[in-house]
Design an enzyme around this catalytic site. Sequence first.
Site, PDB file in Angstrom:
ATOM      1  N   ASP A  13       0.816  -1.217   0.000  1.00 10.29           N
ATOM      2  CA  ASP A  13       0.000   0.000   0.000  1.00 10.29           C
ATOM      3  C   ASP A  13       0.845   1.260   0.000  1.00 10.29           C
ATOM      4  OD1 ASP A  13       0.711  -0.748   2.743  1.00 10.29           O
ATOM      5  OD2 ASP A  13      -0.499   0.966   3.352  1.00 10.29           O
ATOM      6  N   ASP A  16       5.489   0.205   3.525  1.00 13.49           N
ATOM      7  CA  ASP A  16       5.707  -1.023   4.284  1.00 13.49           C
ATOM      8  C   ASP A  16       5.608  -2.235   3.364  1.00 13.49           C
ATOM      9  OD1 ASP A  16       2.982  -1.249   3.799  1.00 13.49           O
ATOM     10  OD2 ASP A  16       2.401  -0.634   5.805  1.00 13.49           O
ATOM     11  N   TYR A 165      -6.476  -0.411   7.850  1.00 15.32           N
ATOM     12  CA  TYR A 165      -7.446  -0.046   6.808  1.00 15.32           C
ATOM     13  C   TYR A 165      -8.839  -0.517   7.207  1.00 15.32           C
ATOM     14  CZ  TYR A 165      -3.703   1.517   3.764  1.00 15.32           C
ATOM     15  OH  TYR A 165      -2.643   2.209   3.240  1.00 15.32           O
ATOM     16  N   GLU A 420       5.046   9.512   4.208  1.00 16.42           N
ATOM     17  CA  GLU A 420       4.802   8.202   3.604  1.00 16.42           C
ATOM     18  C   GLU A 420       4.036   8.382   2.303  1.00 16.42           C
ATOM     19  OE1 GLU A 420       3.806   3.657   4.915  1.00 16.42           O
ATOM     20  OE2 GLU A 420       3.029   5.269   6.175  1.00 16.42           O
TER      21      GLU A 420
END
Length: 459
Positions: A13, A16, A165, A420
């Site tokens: 995603d 990570d 999520y 990120e």
Amino acid sequence: MDGQVDLVGGYYDAGDHVKFGLPMAFTVTMLSWSLLEYGADVTAAGELPHALEAIKWGTDYFIKAHTKPHELWAEVGDGDTDHYCWQRPEDMTTSRQAYKVDRDRPGSDVAGETAAAMAAASIVFRDANPHYAHLLLHHAQQLFEFADKYRGKYDSSIAEVKSYYASVSGYHDELLWAALWLHRATGRAAYLDYVVDNADEFGGTGWAITEFSWDVKYAGVQILAARLLMRGEHEERHRETLEKYKEKAEHYVCACMGRNAAGGADANVERSPGGMLYVRQWNNMQYVTNAAFLLSAYSGYLAAAGDGEGVASCAGGGSADAGEVFALARSQVDYVLGSNPRGMSYLVGYGERFPARVHHRAASIVPYKDSKEFIGCAQGFDDWFGRRGANPNVVVGAIVGGPDRRDRFRDDRENYMQTEACTYNTAPMVGMFAMLNRLSRHESPSTTSSPEMGLSVNR
């Protein structure tokens, strides 16, 4: 891998090493929609093969993950163990445990979004690879049937996803979203009947929304429904409900414009002093890029609607015409690319100044081709995460979380809320960049964002 299931492929995603099915599927849906709106521009820029490759990398994975009609592998790895480590993907020592939804543990949201992704992608591949398009549509139809028949939130079935999520909006928006994409892919009235018949119960014509994201699809649903109305691609029995969808679609558009006079304090989207749409602190840029895409697409639908129809009506009076809506979309893209108080491009690798310390494991550690020495779980934190210097690798094309509500941004790996990068930040921008590239070459502004600028497919 999990037992005998091959789950190689797909996308992480963000920075990570977890494969989260819901945001991954949304990324592929938005990449596909980008090509359906602006495929001619992507082609003209010479980027169509790359865009198709990016979509197929995701859909190939979804085909593998959909192992039975009522079974979908929805996650590989888990965020808790993953976040204890800072390693290159080549050195990964974290869990590759896989998690699925099925009839006993349903996940209508993740199955619905995956159905939407495969349906949208099937339209994209219809001319270039008809066999593959047919295969995608077959999976999309099965997944939608599974999502609808066995209803439930996937984060109730997969506890490991809850902290990362969670499906806050539930699954009704994904069911409507999937049905609309299947209607667009097949032309079957039954899918539009579903969207109309469930409009009230599922909140499609009830929710007045001011954000669009991997979780909250209502604005996208409403804009797709409005498109059908404005193009006359419906039967008379659908009209009244589609008008209600359109009203809510224009609430979203007007909220971004700041022109809803009714609906209270939350009826409009906040703006930073530099003009950025601001929804929330964590990875706000996802809302900016998704809004820019929806606004641009809707401006095209308004422009194509012609006399008397080419204006969005705002709650409590007021309006916004196609040109104004597109101008806001363009301003948000310009902000991302550096037209902001910091003069910072939030598209990594673009411009004179862009984030150098992106919160991304592979980018922040010496590449494997330069050093094959194994880097352990904690060793990455000790040797690489805390370094003050720029990342050794540039994640070109990534869009980071971006600045706060005051346009402030701290370029620090530890500042993951801002640094990120996520796949679903960039996905809606692919077509937008290509279309704006054309406009920047001084072509006629009258074709700014016509819905006819897509691929030469039967859409």
